[in-house]
Design an enzyme around this catalytic site. Sequence first.
Site, mmCIF file in Angstrom:
data_model
loop_
_atom_site.group_PDB
_atom_site.id
_atom_site.type_symbol
_atom_site.label_atom_id
_atom_site.label_comp_id
_atom_site.label_asym_id
_atom_site.label_seq_id
_atom_site.Cartn_x
_atom_site.Cartn_y
_atom_site.Cartn_z
ATOM 1 N N SER A 3 -7.425 13.884 1.543
ATOM 2 C CA SER A 3 -6.421 13.853 0.483
ATOM 3 C C SER A 3 -5.634 12.570 0.676
ATOM 4 C CB SER A 3 -5.519 15.082 0.590
ATOM 5 O OG SER A 3 -4.675 15.147 -0.536
ATOM 6 N N GLU A 4 -5.582 11.740 -0.376
ATOM 7 C CA GLU A 4 -5.127 10.354 -0.169
ATOM 8 C C GLU A 4 -3.644 10.217 0.152
ATOM 9 O OE1 GLU A 4 -6.530 11.469 -3.014
ATOM 10 O OE2 GLU A 4 -5.558 10.617 -4.801
ATOM 11 N N ASN A 5 -2.887 11.313 0.049
ATOM 12 C CA ASN A 5 -1.494 11.241 0.488
ATOM 13 C C ASN A 5 -1.361 11.275 2.012
ATOM 14 O OD1 ASN A 5 -2.416 13.951 0.026
ATOM 15 N ND2 ASN A 5 -0.342 14.672 0.456
ATOM 16 N N GLY A 6 -2.516 11.418 2.715
ATOM 17 C CA GLY A 6 -2.449 11.249 4.169
ATOM 18 C C GLY A 6 -2.970 12.401 5.004
ATOM 19 N N SER A 49 -4.435 5.803 5.047
ATOM 20 C CA SER A 49 -5.250 6.614 4.142
ATOM 21 C C SER A 49 -6.077 5.727 3.220
ATOM 22 C CB SER A 49 -4.344 7.522 3.313
ATOM 23 O OG SER A 49 -5.116 8.350 2.483
#
Lengths: 218, 218, 235, 235
Positions: A46-49, A88
């Site tokens: 998940s690209e928020n980390g 990320s």
Amino acid sequence: MALTRDQIAQRVALELQDGFYVNLGIGIPTRVANFIPQGIDVMLQSENGLLGMGAFPTEAEVDADLINAGKQTVTMVAGASIFDSAESFAMIRGGHVDLTVLGAFEVDVNGNIASYMIPGKLIKGMGGAMDLVAGADNIIVTMTHASKHGAAKLLSHCTLPLTGKGCIKKVLTDLAFIEIKAGKFHLLERAPGVSVDEIIKLTQGELVISGEIPEMQF
Amino acid sequence: MALTRDQIAQRVALELQDGFYVNLGIGIPTRVANFIPQGIDVMLQSENGLLGMGAFPTEAEVDADLINAGKQTVTMVAGASIFDSAESFAMIRGGHVDLTVLGAFEVDVNGNIASYMIPGKLIKGMGGAMDLVAGADNIIVTMTHASKHGAAKLLSHCTLPLTGKGCIKKVLTDLAFIEIKAGKFHLLERAPGVSVDEIIKLTQGELVISGEIPEMQF
Amino acid sequence: MSGFDKVVHSYEEAMAGLTDNMTIISGGFGLCGIPENLISEIKHKGTRGLTLISNNCGVDDFGLGLLLPARQIRKIIASYVGENAEFERQMMSGELSVELTPQGTLAEKMRAGGAGIPAFYTATGVGTPVAEGKDERQFNGRSYILEEAIVADFALVKAWKADRYGNLIFRKTARNFNPLAATAGKITVVEVEEIVEPGQLDPDEIHTPGIYVNRLIQSTFEKRIEQRTTRAAGE
Amino acid sequence: MSGFDKVVHSYEEAMAGLTDNMTIISGGFGLCGIPENLISEIKHKGTRGLTLISNNCGVDDFGLGLLLPARQIRKIIASYVGENAEFERQMMSGELSVELTPQGTLAEKMRAGGAGIPAFYTATGVGTPVAEGKDERQFNGRSYILEEAIVADFALVKAWKADRYGNLIFRKTARNFNPLAATAGKITVVEVEEIVEPGQLDPDEIHTPGIYVNRLIQSTFEKRIEQRTTRAAGE
């Protein structure tokens, strides 16, 4: 019959391989996680980390500090890791994610994708989509083959502002599984009960039909 | 009398301010840590990835995983942090270190510094010196004013390959404390018992003497 | 080590020196890990003409959205700005200038700003509206655009734990842009849930070294959830 | 999750696929945090013509210095190469090609390689021999040079702890270049002191996510000290 949203997700899931790190966009792509084949394990980025996203939490597990890129509360699987946004996208831009699945408004024969902006309508922003399409080698776009009014979305040239240029190689619609190479669409599979003619009619960009086109297997 | 190495370090230490993050190079600069004035606290950055370097360890404390940039075993103070080399130089390059002290072969009136390479002699490399001189706003160079044979090291133009261009503003030698501005050396202080004439004789680049030059106070 | 004690005791002190027309970078993703009390202080202060750099702009009544009603924000650089009616109104009417930046590029621009890298090349945005006016160049046969670093007058950060020297630890996905924001402020202000004494945090576990932090304040947080999504307990 | 189990059980397996003339990035600073057993395996394998990217090149009888006697290294990119007699001999005689790169630039080049940033600007090296042949450009009135990213066929990493999925934790200054090396290898091989089960490491404390790691092996380490410097116990 056109595929349902869940069937699209189910067909995409067959492209997963054991050990894949996968980023699933919002909407249909998110549902892919519900159809991971037996014997195959993937880790969701998940690209928020977060690498190793788990199921939604129970009420008791809800944690405001643990969300996914769709801002939904989530959980982590064993072996998950947390990192900042630069890390990320280093992961994404550096090509370390094995598969990215995301939606689109339009795709064209040159692998261009338009997915974030319709001029004149409200512009909400590209979020991480431009980074995802520029970073991944292996992308599957999921979308309906044509609009409700029958307007094609698989085009010779995208008409909307691009999210990425020349980066899409695979598109799974409710009617067909299509590969993009050498400036043409190539029909790989058709949805059960959908004819090749029907697909041709709803595809605007050049579509190569090579031999007998099999129906999708689930 | 020319300053001893420890006296040079001691004079540099007077430039420290409470709360300074400081990077001390190998040699004389390292000794600055032994002369930190009462009531002033500084944190030492070691570019191999440590902020908050402490004293050398006792035999019992020696840890092969804890060294400084000179590859010596060290300890950490309370409040230290560890990071990777990219983060360490992000800190340095980004100008977050308040003071850098390092040695040099030559410095010139334009603030150029040569410190890592004597052509024809063995080349060991610049290590982190180029990053340190490019990154810090506040640098003090420590060196002997001239070679053993009386050859000047404070020049109108550096003769050796540069470590950095136009980045040095302060030089502390065994004879003098000098500021560099507007393409000239400016004599700020002289070592106790050293005459202005003596300093002029051993300085090749233009040296501005403005009024009475005080002796250094320790 | 009094010179390294970053703790301040009021929000007034935390945001001292912020004046009209300054630039602010804020950590947070959606409403997760946002410096909510620092934002409230800016609302309270009434500072105007701000340029804001943040992945999102909060919602109507929480987070950075709180700065919209009194038109405190002049310009925002963000990757995604939905879920906010007043924002849309100001954007459509031209009262608010919006510069959309891809999320990964935004994160990298902040990191670059903190790290003394003035600009970097990225494939993100090539051939899109984001590339307009930017240098394009090939490396190994592929096109990339040049993106410049971002720094700001103030960086606002929300961390979980800190020691008095400003060493920070973040919790779960509340980390997001916060460590990057921390490096890119001329003045970096951090609010945390807990402050401990130096030496109580393991040096190997610190996410942001105190060198980046100027002011530190302990507070409590609402931590509003934007999309509360759950499964039944037995599933 | 068998697809994510990165553990291999022999050094032969760990370094399988390494062939002559490949490029290798190695973590470590001096002899601290070096992948000492992976290096020994390369010596044992006898692979030649290697291009090595590492901050240093070990000492005569330890670390990367072990690859010198049989002339396994053709070229090295490093920031500091002292303390090694055989190295000096090969460099002076021209048998070994040496490209000196500033330490911070070297670290950033590795990070960029892993992060899909093909090149970045830095002030480091402007006006020095390092700038020769490189693009120079001004930003905000200051000169910067363009530095390109580094990637390698193999990256060799030494970590402290790992879980089976390759999530890594480093210990103290043995971290150094290792997390950067880990991101920049087509095949990243990691040796560690301890391997635990997934879930046993706190996700917030992981320095290198397993996505960067291809192979993982547990071993023991000599951890030789280059400059053992101590003070008396009472001091």
